[in-house]
Design a protein around this motif. Structure first.
Motif, PDB file in Angstrom:
ATOM      1  N   LYS A  31       2.936   5.095 -10.251  1.00  0.00           N
ATOM      2  CA  LYS A  31       1.108   6.860  -9.634  1.00  0.00           C
ATOM      3  C   LYS A  31       0.575   6.346  -8.872  1.00  0.00           C
ATOM      4  O   LYS A  31      -0.375   6.488  -8.055  1.00  0.00           O
ATOM      5  N   ASP A  32      -0.468   4.627  -9.371  1.00  0.00           N
ATOM      6  CA  ASP A  32      -0.686   4.006  -8.973  1.00  0.00           C
ATOM      7  C   ASP A  32      -0.769   3.526  -7.656  1.00  0.00           C
ATOM      8  O   ASP A  32      -1.801   3.337  -5.899  1.00  0.00           O
ATOM      9  N   ALA A  55       1.036   4.758  -5.572  1.00  0.00           N
ATOM     10  CA  ALA A  55       1.139   6.003  -4.338  1.00  0.00           C
ATOM     11  C   ALA A  55      -0.398   6.113  -4.083  1.00  0.00           C
ATOM     12  O   ALA A  55      -0.459   6.645  -2.634  1.00  0.00           O
ATOM     13  N   ILE A  56      -1.259   6.678  -4.939  1.00  0.00           N
ATOM     14  CA  ILE A  56      -2.894   6.883  -4.375  1.00  0.00           C
ATOM     15  C   ILE A  56      -3.217   5.492  -3.778  1.00  0.00           C
ATOM     16  O   ILE A  56      -3.336   6.191  -2.597  1.00  0.00           O
ATOM     17  N   LEU A  67      -1.402   3.787  -1.692  1.00  0.00           N
ATOM     18  CA  LEU A  67      -0.498   3.726  -0.142  1.00  0.00           C
ATOM     19  C   LEU A  67      -1.530   5.281   0.038  1.00  0.00           C
ATOM     20  O   LEU A  67      -0.612   5.470   1.976  1.00  0.00           O
ATOM     21  N   HIS A  68      -1.352   6.166  -0.253  1.00  0.00           N
ATOM     22  CA  HIS A  68      -1.781   7.226   0.410  1.00  0.00           C
ATOM     23  C   HIS A  68      -2.585   7.308   1.378  1.00  0.00           C
ATOM     24  O   HIS A  68      -3.589   6.762   1.892  1.00  0.00           O
ATOM     25  N   GLY A  69      -1.850   7.292   2.887  1.00  0.00           N
ATOM     26  CA  GLY A  69      -2.617   7.901   4.353  1.00  0.00           C
ATOM     27  C   GLY A  69      -2.536   6.343   4.577  1.00  0.00           C
ATOM     28  O   GLY A  69      -2.951   6.354   6.192  1.00  0.00           O
ATOM     29  N   TYR A  70      -1.520   5.384   4.176  1.00  0.00           N
ATOM     30  CA  TYR A  70      -1.482   4.151   4.654  1.00  0.00           C
ATOM     31  C   TYR A  70      -0.251   4.513   5.801  1.00  0.00           C
ATOM     32  O   TYR A  70       0.775   5.265   5.598  1.00  0.00           O
ATOM     33  N   ARG A  71      -1.047   4.033   6.784  1.00  0.00           N
ATOM     34  CA  ARG A  71       0.873   3.845   8.454  1.00  0.00           C
ATOM     35  C   ARG A  71       0.434   3.211   8.692  1.00  0.00           C
ATOM     36  O   ARG A  71      -0.582   2.333   9.321  1.00  0.00           O
TER      37      ARG A  71
END
Length: 85
Positions: A3-4, A6-7, A9-13
């Motif tokens: 979960k950490d 995912a948080i 990397l959220h929005g990472y491109r």
């Protein structure tokens, strides 16, 4: 932990890499999705080559026939990359 990650990397491109990519799709994957489920050209500025392998993912892992086909493809890729070797 997942979960950490995912948080974070959220929005990472990621930026596309300048490398060639060779992709093998199984017939069953293409039948299931109707097209390539991942568009590798989004991840590279290099050439993307793809081949279709008979069967499904398990066949790719277990089948000597499929292993031979992949070896042939890699041999052709090597000849194209190093024509005078």
């Amino acid at each position: 932990l997942l979960k950490d990650a995912a948080i974070v990397l959220h929005g990472y491109r990621a930026r596309p890499l300048d490398v060639p990519v060779h992709v093998w799709w199984t017939e069953k994957t293409l039948e299931r999705y109707g097209t390539s489920p991942i568009h590798w050209q989004d991840y590279t500025t290099g050439m993307v080559r793809s081949d279709i392998i008979p069967g499904d993912h398990l066949d790719v892992v277990e089948s000597p026939v499929v292993h031979q086909r992949i070896a042939e493809i890699l041999s052709d890729v090597e000849k194209d990359a190093f024509p005078h070797a």
